[in-house]
Design an enzyme around this catalytic site. Structure first.
Site, PDB file in Angstrom:
ATOM      1  N   HIS A  18      12.146 -37.455 -45.254  1.00  0.00           N
ATOM      2  CA  HIS A  18      13.471 -37.056 -44.789  1.00  0.00           C
ATOM      3  C   HIS A  18      14.502 -37.671 -45.702  1.00  0.00           C
ATOM      4  O   HIS A  18      14.397 -38.833 -46.086  1.00  0.00           O
ATOM      5  CB  HIS A  18      13.708 -37.542 -43.354  1.00  0.00           C
ATOM      6  CG  HIS A  18      15.068 -37.179 -42.847  1.00  0.00           C
ATOM      7  ND1 HIS A  18      15.359 -35.929 -42.357  1.00  0.00           N
ATOM      8  CD2 HIS A  18      16.224 -37.879 -42.818  1.00  0.00           C
ATOM      9  CE1 HIS A  18      16.641 -35.890 -42.021  1.00  0.00           C
ATOM     10  NE2 HIS A  18      17.185 -37.048 -42.293  1.00  0.00           N
ATOM     11  N   ASP A  45      18.524 -33.511 -29.218  1.00  0.00           N
ATOM     12  CA  ASP A  45      19.334 -33.887 -30.378  1.00  0.00           C
ATOM     13  C   ASP A  45      20.374 -32.821 -30.673  1.00  0.00           C
ATOM     14  O   ASP A  45      21.512 -33.148 -31.007  1.00  0.00           O
ATOM     15  CB  ASP A  45      18.445 -34.122 -31.608  1.00  0.00           C
ATOM     16  CG  ASP A  45      19.301 -34.446 -32.820  1.00  0.00           C
ATOM     17  OD1 ASP A  45      20.058 -35.432 -32.736  1.00  0.00           O
ATOM     18  OD2 ASP A  45      19.266 -33.703 -33.810  1.00  0.00           O
ATOM     19  N   ARG A  99      28.567 -35.226 -29.985  1.00  0.00           N
ATOM     20  CA  ARG A  99      29.053 -36.324 -30.830  1.00  0.00           C
ATOM     21  C   ARG A  99      30.088 -35.800 -31.816  1.00  0.00           C
ATOM     22  O   ARG A  99      31.108 -36.431 -32.071  1.00  0.00           O
ATOM     23  CB  ARG A  99      27.879 -36.954 -31.586  1.00  0.00           C
ATOM     24  CG  ARG A  99      26.994 -37.810 -30.703  1.00  0.00           C
ATOM     25  CD  ARG A  99      25.672 -38.118 -31.386  1.00  0.00           C
ATOM     26  NE  ARG A  99      25.845 -38.836 -32.630  1.00  0.00           N
ATOM     27  CZ  ARG A  99      24.974 -38.821 -33.642  1.00  0.00           C
ATOM     28  NH1 ARG A  99      23.853 -38.130 -33.550  1.00  0.00           N
ATOM     29  NH2 ARG A  99      25.214 -39.502 -34.742  1.00  0.00           N
ATOM     30  N   SER A 155      18.816 -39.803 -33.776  1.00  0.00           N
ATOM     31  CA  SER A 155      18.930 -38.370 -34.041  1.00  0.00           C
ATOM     32  C   SER A 155      17.929 -37.960 -35.133  1.00  0.00           C
ATOM     33  O   SER A 155      17.153 -37.011 -34.976  1.00  0.00           O
ATOM     34  CB  SER A 155      20.375 -38.069 -34.468  1.00  0.00           C
ATOM     35  OG  SER A 155      20.475 -36.810 -35.062  1.00  0.00           O
ATOM     36  N   LYS A 171      13.673 -36.029 -34.557  1.00  0.00           N
ATOM     37  CA  LYS A 171      13.156 -34.817 -35.197  1.00  0.00           C
ATOM     38  C   LYS A 171      11.902 -35.135 -36.012  1.00  0.00           C
ATOM     39  O   LYS A 171      10.975 -34.337 -36.079  1.00  0.00           O
ATOM     40  CB  LYS A 171      14.247 -34.186 -36.067  1.00  0.00           C
ATOM     41  CG  LYS A 171      15.350 -33.550 -35.215  1.00  0.00           C
ATOM     42  CD  LYS A 171      16.565 -33.151 -36.024  1.00  0.00           C
ATOM     43  CE  LYS A 171      17.431 -34.328 -36.365  1.00  0.00           C
ATOM     44  NZ  LYS A 171      18.792 -34.051 -36.749  1.00  0.00           N
TER      45      LYS A 171
HETATM   46  N1  URA Z   1      21.605 -36.451 -39.612  1.00  0.00           N
HETATM   47  C1  URA Z   1      21.100 -36.236 -38.377  1.00  0.00           C
HETATM   48  O1  URA Z   1      20.129 -35.516 -38.222  1.00  0.00           O
HETATM   49  N2  URA Z   1      21.694 -36.844 -37.338  1.00  0.00           N
HETATM   50  C2  URA Z   1      22.761 -37.665 -37.446  1.00  0.00           C
HETATM   51  O2  URA Z   1      23.235 -38.190 -36.476  1.00  0.00           O
HETATM   52  C3  URA Z   1      23.264 -37.874 -38.739  1.00  0.00           C
HETATM   53  C4  URA Z   1      22.661 -37.257 -39.814  1.00  0.00           C
END
Ligand code: URA
Length: 430
Positions: free
Chosen positions: A84, A163, A170, A185, A189
């Site tokens: 990631h 999320d 947010r 967050s 994933k």
């Molecule tokens: N990327 C994400 O997936 N979530 C966040 O909160 C910030 C960056």
């Protein structure tokens, strides 16, 4: 069990108290089920922003978010690895890394995001290859992972839906910038994505979410701790994102650069970052990971061959690689004076490509695959007066004026330019 009283969680967090893992799970489950209104969750998010969360709370929140939807079961596949990146400009590492990892014995079965704002998305880039399908059934996804060792699709709505809900809230309530919320967050994933070994590329600098090394280090630490709590092997690398990665920014133009990198033709920064990320995640997966072995996977053509098989398996035409559609019109920025490139601002270059139509400011917007920027000179490189610094590929002048302004602001030529190291730290979480 007592009924859940969201106001109690808000009051407790406002007072700086620690939530029990079971409370967080109930809160997230109830929110996803529509039983807690947005205004209460928003108030709680703001309290988290101010009071923070312990590692145990962050881990419990992440697990609750990950389990709010499908958890991909990759347990039948050998050596599942994932990567990631916290997002950058010109970051096409997944395109190089995924086939490289497969050539080294890993299985990359990955759901990837689309671009938003000034950062690009892997799935958008892949869709610039004629015929490439980024939407596969579960059966197709797993069968390709098994047969080819690489499959990359768009992110399913059912992956960590908590999320999706929380992120939108947010965004609208000024609560994005909170370390435990960002870490949970991202990691929700990744955990739902199912891979056993994960490498996180945390970007630092003007073009990144984390502007300082300290912030990036703290985020990396928080995310590797979450991985440890969840029984996954997670390593993090901090890498510079003050300037774009490689020499291209756009969609098709980045795929072309990734192809050159897989053929052993550089650029050096992209190749170096991919070798470091591969070394980290392969080590975490217990696979061979030495530099010489990785270089051989590229030099022998094995990684590129895997890339072609991957593209073909998802319906793309490998013969189109190397000649993808490029927007027909071009404009060049030239150096106003001779000297050395002293600044090349990633954010400004990303925005320039965005206004040409290569990025989206709202989810779901269509993008132009052929527009982009080619950076002929990067920081530390000498230039003479009048020499081209960069070329913009545009379509009939759409967005060109704004892009010209942004690109001009992105560059500075001075008497000297210090080159930042690309990989700032590695092995975090090992
Ligand atoms: N990327 C994400 O997936 N979530 C966040 O909160 C910030 C960056």
């Amino acid at each position: 069990m007592d009924p859940l009283r969201p106001v109690d969680l808000i009051l407790a967090k406002r007072a700086g108290q620690e939530h029990a893992p079971a409370e967080l799970t109930r809160f997230i489950d109830a929110y996803v089920a529509g039983e807690v209104p947005d205004y209460q969750v928003a108030a709680w998010l703001m309290a988290v922003c101010w009071r923070g969360m312990t590692d145990a709370e962050t881990a419990a929140l992440t697990q609750a978010m990950a389990r709010s939807g499908d958890m991909l079961d990759l347990s039948g596949l050998p050596h599942t690895v994932d990567k990631h990146s916290t997002g950058g400009v010109g970051d096409k590492t997944t395109l190089v890394l995924a086939p490289l990892l497969a050539a080294m014995g890993g299985t990359v079965a990955k759901m990837s995001g689309r671009g938003l704002g000034h950062t690009g998305g892997t799935v958008d880039k892949l869709e610039s290859i004629p015929g490439f399908r980024s939407s596969l059934s579960d059966e197709e996804f797993l069968a390709q992972a098994r047969a080819v060792g690489v499959v990359v699709t768009g992110q399913s709505k059912d992956l960590a839906p908590a999320d999706g809900l929380l992120y939108a809230l947010r965004d609208a309530t000024g609560t994005v910038e909170s370390l435990p919320l960002i870490a949970s967050s991202i990691m929700s994933k990744k955990l739902a994505g199912g891979a056993n070994a994960i490498v996180l590329d945390v970007k630092v600098g003007a073009g990144a979410f984390m502007k300082t090394l300290e912030e990036a280090r703290e985020l990396a630490r928080a995310m590797t701790a979450i991985g440890g709590h969840a029984g996954r092997e997670v390593r993090a690398v901090l890498s510079d994102m003050s300037a774009p990665l490689g020499r291209t920014v756009g969609n098709a133009i980045e795929v072309e650069e990734a192809v050159r990198c897989l053929r052993g033709e550089g650029p050096d920064d992209l190749r170096e970052l991919c070798l470091v990320l591969a070394g980290e995640v392969l080590a975490a997966a217990g696979l061979p990971h030495g530099r010489a072995e990785l270089e051989d996977a590229i030099g022998s053509g094995r990684a590129y061959e895997r890339f072609e098989r991957w593209v073909a398996a998802q319906g793309g035409d490998p013969r189109a690689l190397g000649a993808l559609e490029r927007a027909p019109d071009r404009w060049q920025l030239r150096a106003a004076r001779g000297g050395v490139v002293s600044r090349l601002d990633a954010l400004a270059v990303g925005r320039a490509v965005g206004v040409l139509g290569g990025g989206r400011s709202r989810k779901g917007e269509a993008i132009d695959m052929g527009v982009g920027a080619e950076l002929h000179a990067k920081v530390g490189e000498p230039v003479s007066a009048g020499e081209p610094l960069a070329t913009l590929y545009h379509r009939g002048g759409r967005g060109l004026e704004a892009a010209q302004r942004l690109l001009t602001e992105a560059y500075a030529v001075g008497d000297e330019g210090a080159v930042m190291p690309l990989v700032l730290e590695r092995g975090i979480g090992a």
